[in-house]
Design a protein around this motif. Structure first.
Motif, mmCIF file in Angstrom:
data_model
loop_
_atom_site.group_PDB
_atom_site.id
_atom_site.type_symbol
_atom_site.label_atom_id
_atom_site.label_comp_id
_atom_site.label_asym_id
_atom_site.label_seq_id
_atom_site.Cartn_x
_atom_site.Cartn_y
_atom_site.Cartn_z
ATOM 1 N N PHE A 44 45.565 41.734 31.520
ATOM 2 C CA PHE A 44 46.032 40.452 31.915
ATOM 3 C C PHE A 44 44.800 39.631 32.191
ATOM 4 C CE2 PHE A 44 46.962 37.910 35.578
ATOM 5 C CZ PHE A 44 48.194 37.640 35.495
ATOM 6 N N GLY A 45 43.524 40.176 32.758
ATOM 7 C CA GLY A 45 42.513 39.021 32.695
ATOM 8 C C GLY A 45 42.276 38.636 31.335
ATOM 9 N N GLY A 46 42.017 39.302 30.290
ATOM 10 C CA GLY A 46 41.847 38.730 29.063
ATOM 11 C C GLY A 46 43.029 37.778 28.454
ATOM 12 N N ILE A 47 44.086 37.999 28.685
ATOM 13 C CA ILE A 47 45.034 36.910 28.394
ATOM 14 C C ILE A 47 44.921 35.943 29.137
ATOM 15 C CG2 ILE A 47 47.741 36.522 28.014
ATOM 16 C CD1 ILE A 47 48.029 39.634 27.396
ATOM 17 N N LEU A 48 44.674 36.007 30.350
ATOM 18 C CA LEU A 48 44.756 34.786 31.243
ATOM 19 C C LEU A 48 43.233 33.961 30.901
ATOM 20 C CD1 LEU A 48 45.787 33.149 33.555
ATOM 21 C CD2 LEU A 48 44.510 34.754 35.129
ATOM 22 N N LEU A 49 42.247 34.642 30.705
ATOM 23 C CA LEU A 49 41.192 33.709 30.297
ATOM 24 C C LEU A 49 41.396 33.228 29.086
ATOM 25 C CD1 LEU A 49 38.126 33.163 30.859
ATOM 26 C CD2 LEU A 49 37.536 35.208 29.768
ATOM 27 N N SER A 50 42.159 33.616 28.130
ATOM 28 C CA SER A 50 42.417 33.112 26.923
ATOM 29 C C SER A 50 43.261 31.705 27.009
ATOM 30 C CB SER A 50 42.933 33.793 25.739
ATOM 31 O OG SER A 50 43.294 33.294 24.618
ATOM 32 N N GLU A 51 44.146 32.063 27.775
ATOM 33 C CA GLU A 51 45.031 30.932 28.122
ATOM 34 C C GLU A 51 44.346 29.713 28.750
ATOM 35 O OE1 GLU A 51 48.834 29.024 28.126
ATOM 36 O OE2 GLU A 51 48.353 30.920 27.411
ATOM 37 N N LEU A 52 43.753 30.027 29.613
ATOM 38 C CA LEU A 52 42.816 28.899 30.516
ATOM 39 C C LEU A 52 41.843 28.192 29.650
ATOM 40 C CD1 LEU A 52 42.059 30.655 33.817
ATOM 41 C CD2 LEU A 52 43.451 28.705 33.562
ATOM 42 N N MET A 53 40.892 29.034 28.591
ATOM 43 C CA MET A 53 40.259 28.375 27.679
ATOM 44 C C MET A 53 40.884 27.389 26.936
ATOM 45 S SD MET A 53 37.052 29.596 28.456
ATOM 46 C CE MET A 53 36.075 29.595 26.804
ATOM 47 N N ALA A 54 42.000 27.793 26.480
ATOM 48 C CA ALA A 54 42.842 26.768 25.531
ATOM 49 C C ALA A 54 43.172 25.580 26.501
ATOM 50 C CB ALA A 54 44.078 27.491 24.970
ATOM 51 N N ARG A 55 43.751 25.708 27.864
ATOM 52 C CA ARG A 55 44.245 24.661 28.260
ATOM 53 C C ARG A 55 43.065 23.785 28.811
ATOM 54 N NH1 ARG A 55 49.690 25.889 31.700
ATOM 55 N NH2 ARG A 55 50.450 27.479 30.158
ATOM 56 N N THR A 56 42.139 24.272 29.015
ATOM 57 C CA THR A 56 41.084 23.126 29.526
ATOM 58 C C THR A 56 40.116 22.843 28.312
ATOM 59 O OG1 THR A 56 39.580 25.181 29.682
ATOM 60 C CG2 THR A 56 40.721 24.653 31.781
ATOM 61 N N GLY A 57 40.461 22.997 27.017
ATOM 62 C CA GLY A 57 39.846 22.547 26.056
ATOM 63 C C GLY A 57 38.519 23.297 25.605
ATOM 64 N N GLY A 65 53.794 36.477 31.328
ATOM 65 C CA GLY A 65 54.855 36.665 30.223
ATOM 66 C C GLY A 65 54.438 37.346 29.031
ATOM 67 N N ARG A 66 53.342 37.066 28.604
ATOM 68 C CA ARG A 66 52.674 37.800 27.590
ATOM 69 C C ARG A 66 52.321 39.178 27.738
ATOM 70 N NH1 ARG A 66 48.713 33.193 26.561
ATOM 71 N NH2 ARG A 66 47.879 34.910 25.060
ATOM 72 N N LEU A 90 36.799 40.769 34.533
ATOM 73 C CA LEU A 90 37.521 39.867 33.769
ATOM 74 C C LEU A 90 38.559 39.091 34.636
ATOM 75 C CD1 LEU A 90 37.583 38.673 30.994
ATOM 76 C CD2 LEU A 90 39.119 40.943 30.421
ATOM 77 N N PRO A 91 39.353 39.724 35.514
ATOM 78 C CA PRO A 91 40.296 38.725 36.178
ATOM 79 C C PRO A 91 39.687 37.740 37.093
ATOM 80 C CG PRO A 91 41.254 40.921 36.310
ATOM 81 C CD PRO A 91 39.814 40.974 35.573
ATOM 82 N N LEU A 92 38.557 38.163 37.698
ATOM 83 C CA LEU A 92 37.745 37.355 38.477
ATOM 84 C C LEU A 92 37.090 36.100 37.623
ATOM 85 C CD1 LEU A 92 36.502 36.554 41.179
ATOM 86 C CD2 LEU A 92 34.402 38.023 40.619
ATOM 87 N N THR A 93 36.759 36.305 36.615
ATOM 88 C CA THR A 93 36.346 35.343 35.539
ATOM 89 C C THR A 93 37.319 34.249 35.210
ATOM 90 O OG1 THR A 93 34.444 36.641 34.644
ATOM 91 C CG2 THR A 93 35.231 34.806 33.485
ATOM 92 N N ALA A 94 38.483 34.959 34.998
ATOM 93 C CA ALA A 94 39.679 34.005 34.608
ATOM 94 C C ALA A 94 40.008 33.078 35.987
ATOM 95 C CB ALA A 94 40.809 34.888 34.458
ATOM 96 N N VAL A 95 40.175 33.727 37.056
ATOM 97 C CA VAL A 95 40.500 32.923 38.423
ATOM 98 C C VAL A 95 39.238 31.772 38.602
ATOM 99 C CG1 VAL A 95 40.501 33.038 40.885
ATOM 100 C CG2 VAL A 95 41.648 34.783 39.512
ATOM 101 N N ALA A 130 49.567 44.280 19.143
ATOM 102 C CA ALA A 130 50.428 43.435 19.751
ATOM 103 C C ALA A 130 49.585 42.300 20.587
ATOM 104 C CB ALA A 130 51.296 44.161 20.807
ATOM 105 N N LEU A 131 48.509 42.819 21.232
ATOM 106 C CA LEU A 131 47.456 41.933 22.034
ATOM 107 C C LEU A 131 47.006 40.824 21.081
ATOM 108 C CD1 LEU A 131 46.080 41.068 24.732
ATOM 109 C CD2 LEU A 131 44.346 42.744 24.024
#
Length: 546
Positions: free
Chosen positions: A103-116, A364-365, A337-342, A466-467
């Protein structure tokens, strides 16, 4: 609480429960019964492979294999319920750990994309390596080995795939190339998987590290060449042969030298770091370029925070005398990893709230990937505690010296099913060593074969594929298409209505929409096909090694 393989992987020492588990299960009373037990023990493995080959989703294939193993446990491989319950209870920290990491890895990837941030990193890599081949090698044989060796648990893929998308690879090709970059898994998370193999196989840790490094030369070469061919096509891969030779030689020589003269744990980290430095130096000398776009220091800050936290958390528990328990889960990648994402939006200086939306998208992913991983972990635990894995290895040993050619495939089965080098070594390393000694072969060599093949195959585990597919589907491609592009041939993985292929030397070789579906069957077939070539080569080396 007893140690699980993942607990050992986090702290860098062998699982306390691995050895007793290997000695459980039914005891054959004669050759005929032994052969029957071995044939039955292979059924869960065969069910998994057949269903995946037929295109069944990884989750359903895992559930079918787990059901088959449960039926065999109740009939041919009867094991006390107390032992089964204890084994799965010991797996609980591992389940929590991997679920948090995913979860932390997927969330971090999502945030890295959304923030540019991913866009800035991709643009910088493009400016640093205007050669497409060198840019792909920088990610697959530099960034991925460095990140995976430092943190383990597939973090190398989480970092690499978005970068490959930013360089222009279509989603399916980025997923496959990213997975092919998992070549230093024997040293992943600072090499606890290798430590488990050495302890269970009664082989010196440094000797195993050196032998694993020697065996990794064809791994680096074949997987690096395949990543180029998958990402750029055969013609452009051939044009990058010189850069491939530089990258492979640098990575292999550094890993071997560190294993031999410094120590096993940091070999993969330093190998990836030196390879990145050499490729960037080659680009500077040949292209007179030193990176493009705006500075990427802030874009890299979440990764810097993660690395610093992991290094700190490795030292602090040891200094405090904490060697097991839930604290070790929180102090490892599952906590950091989750802490980094937050904290990523603040570290990246996001101008608007992005965390809530990114968390919803990530959940969702995440849930299906996490569920698939849990089922495969339960399957690996059941195969080990009931003795099925021991029966498989024992039957193969009856083949005599021919077994040396098949040994990589035994390790590969363990890595593929467990999705972990540590878990696979816990299942098969002791059996491989015993078989080697019975055949008069070097136990160190055969345990190294087990270590390298299991590590490589763990990169093709269904949950990891899958990941990778999820990351590739959601990571954006290049921001724009440069002049001189032509359409991608119809039917090519990732081709879409707006997909293009660059004809110039620009790193953005392909443009594909971010929401292009990834054919996971194609990704799995591609990666397993490359791995099969490696295992054939490793088998030949094992026979000749003596």
């Amino acid at each position: 609480m007893l140690l699980t393989p993942a607990r050992a992987e986090q702290r860098g020492r062998p699982a306390a429960t691995a050895s007793p588990q290997l000695s459980t299960g039914p005891v054959a009373t004669g050759p005929q019964r032994s052969h029957v037990n071995a044939a039955l023990a292979t059924l869960p493995v065969l069910v998994t492979l057949v269903l995946l080959a037929l295109g069944v989703r990884a989750l359903y294939a895992a559930l079918a294999a787990l059901t088959t193993a449960a039926v065999l446990t109740a009939t041919a491989f009867r094991t006390p319920l107390g032992e089964l319950g204890d084994a799965h209870l010991r797996m609980l920290p591992t389940v929590v750990e991997l679920a948090a990491i995913l979860f932390g890895g997927i969330l971090l990837s999502e945030l890295m994309a959304r923030t540019g941030a991913q866009a800035r990193m991709g643009e910088w890599l493009g400016g640093a390596c205007s050669s497409p081949g060198r840019a792909v090698l920088l990610v697959t044989l530099g960034v991925t080995p460095f990140a995976e060796s430092l943190t383990g648990f597939g973090i190398g893929v989480i970092v690499a795939i978005p970068l490959l998308r930013r360089l222009g690879l279509p989603p399916a090709r980025a997923a496959a190339a990213g997975l092919l970059g998992l070549v230093t898994v024997p040293w992943g998370s600072l090499a606890p998987g290798s430590l488990v193999a050495g302890e269970l196989g009664d082989v010196g840790f440094r000797r195993l590290g050196v032998d694993s490094a020697l065996l990794s030369a064809p791994v680096f070469l074949i997987c690096g060449a395949a990543a180029l061919a998958v990402g750029l096509g055969v013609r452009r891969a051939l044009a990058a042969a010189g850069d491939l030779a530089i990258a492979v030689t640098t990575l292999w020589a550094t890993v071997w030298a560190v294993d031999a003269y410094v120590g096993v744990p940091p070999a993969g980290v330093l190998g990836g770091l030196v390879t990145m430095a050499v490729l960037l130096l080659v680009s500077r000398l040949r292209e007179r370029s030193g990176g493009g776009g705006e500075p990427v220091g802030r874009a890299l800050s979440p990764y810097g925070f993660l690395v610093a936290g992991l290094l700190l958390s490795r030292a602090a528990p040891a200094a405090a005398g904490i060697t097991e328990g839930w604290w070790t889960v929180a102090a490892g990648p599952a906590g950091w990893l989750p802490l980094t994402a937050v904290l990523a939006p603040r570290l990246l200086g996001a101008g608007e709230p992005v965390l809530a939306g990114a968390a919803r998208a990530a959940f969702g992913r995440w849930w299906q990937v996490a569920l698939t991983t849990v089922v495969f972990l339960a399957l690996g635990t059941l195969l080990t505690v009931t003795g099925m894995s021991r029966e498989i290895a024992g039957a193969c040993a009856s083949l005599g010296s021919s077994y040396l050619f098949l040994a990589p495939w035994i390790g590969a089965v363990g890595g593929f099913l467990a999705g972990s080098n540590t878990g696979a070594n816990a299942m098969f390393a002791a059996g491989q060593a015993e078989t080697a000694r019975a055949l008069g072969h070097s136990a160190a060599h055969l345990v190294a074969v087990q270590n390298v093949s299991a590590a490589l195959a763990s990169g093709a585990a269904a949950a990891r594929v899958a990941l990778a597919a999820q990351l590739a589907e959601n990571a954006p491609g290049p921001a724009s298409v440069r002049p001189g592009a032509e359409p991608v041939p119809a039917g090519a993985p990732g081709a879409g209505g707006t997909a293009t292929r660059e004809l110039t030397a620009a790193p953005a070789v392909v443009q594909a929409p971010a929401d292009t579906p990834v054919d996971t069957r194609w990704v799995l077939r591609t990666v397993l096909g490359v791995h099969a070539l490696v295992f054939l080569t490793t088998g030949v080396i094992g026979v000749l090694w003596g």
